[in-house]
Scaffold this motif. Structure first.
Motif, PDB file in Angstrom:
ATOM      1  N   SER A  56      28.750  14.170  27.550  1.00 31.03           N
ATOM      2  CA  SER A  56      30.116  14.706  27.451  1.00 31.03           C
ATOM      3  C   SER A  56      30.509  15.078  26.023  1.00 31.03           C
ATOM      4  O   SER A  56      31.638  15.503  25.786  1.00 31.03           O
ATOM      5  CB  SER A  56      31.102  13.679  27.991  1.00 31.03           C
ATOM      6  OG  SER A  56      30.961  12.457  27.278  1.00 31.03           O
ATOM      7  N   LEU A 168      31.295   7.134  33.175  1.00 29.83           N
ATOM      8  CA  LEU A 168      31.654   8.207  34.101  1.00 29.83           C
ATOM      9  C   LEU A 168      33.129   8.127  34.486  1.00 29.83           C
ATOM     10  O   LEU A 168      33.816   9.150  34.543  1.00 29.83           O
ATOM     11  CB  LEU A 168      30.769   8.172  35.345  1.00 29.83           C
ATOM     12  CG  LEU A 168      29.321   8.596  35.123  1.00 29.83           C
ATOM     13  CD1 LEU A 168      28.494   8.388  36.383  1.00 29.83           C
ATOM     14  CD2 LEU A 168      29.243  10.047  34.672  1.00 29.83           C
ATOM     15  N   ASP A 172      35.831  10.978  33.548  1.00 30.01           N
ATOM     16  CA  ASP A 172      36.527  11.576  34.688  1.00 30.01           C
ATOM     17  C   ASP A 172      38.033  11.451  34.520  1.00 30.01           C
ATOM     18  O   ASP A 172      38.781  12.378  34.797  1.00 30.01           O
ATOM     19  CB  ASP A 172      36.105  10.924  36.014  1.00 30.01           C
ATOM     20  CG  ASP A 172      34.725  11.367  36.463  1.00 30.01           C
ATOM     21  OD1 ASP A 172      34.237  12.397  35.938  1.00 30.01           O
ATOM     22  OD2 ASP A 172      34.137  10.710  37.334  1.00 30.01           O
TER      23      ASP A 172
END
Length: 176
Positions: A56, A168, A172
């Motif tokens: 990311s 994650l 998110d």
């Protein structure tokens, strides 16, 4: 009908890579309080840790030529020298210590922090010759550095950082 020898070759896409098999991934989100400056550290059971950028990280969204500069101030990380089984003489690192600077052709740059306390064992010198390895294979051939720490520091750091599931969830929720 004779058997075809090629039919005996297993499908290699089902096998995990070396780092997937032997390393535990942990993450730092927004390192140095910079949005999407996300770091991944892969821990091996022998106290070795591989430093790289998390998927990311804003680096992966930016196009253009770039290079890695391992000279931080007066210190050249490429001149790091370790000796012996105990890896004596390596440069000391702290979580905020910059390991390298990534510079884009447009003049923008950012520093990559080590994310943990330890001794710099080795810089991935292949990145100097082929910086594109960092974008293509960040969690294998494109790692930035190898760091060694004590068992206690390694375990404590691993426990402090985000697990893959927490990572994650974190990225998110930042998208929402």
């Amino acid at each position: 009908m004779e058997p075809n020898i090629l039919d005996s070759i297993p499908d290699m896409s089902e096998y995990k890579t070396f780092t997937e098999r032997y390393f535990t991934k942990r993450y730092i989100v927004n390192a140095d309080n910079v949005k999407n400056n996300d770091i991944m550290i892969m821990f091996h059971s022998n106290r070795i840790a591989l430093l790289t950028l998390a998927p990311s990280h804003f680096f992966f969204k930016k196009n253009g030529e770039y290079k890695l500069d391992f000279t931080i101030g007066k210190l050249d990380r490429l001149n790091n020298t370790v000796k012996g089984k105990g890896k004596k003489g390596g440069q000391k690192l702290f979580p905020q210590s910059a390991v390298c600077k990534i510079e884009f052709a447009d003049g923008t740059s950012f520093k990559v922090p080590s994310g943990m306390r330890g001794t710099l064992v080795e810089i991935n010198e292949e990145l100097v010759k082929e910086p594109e390895l960092l974008k293509k294979y960040p969690d294998s051939d494109g790692f930035i550095a190898i760091i060694l720490s004590s068992i206690a520091v390694s375990e404590a750091t691993k426990n402090e950082l985000l697990t893959p599931e927490e990572y994650l969830n974190s990225i998110d929720s930042s998208i929402d």
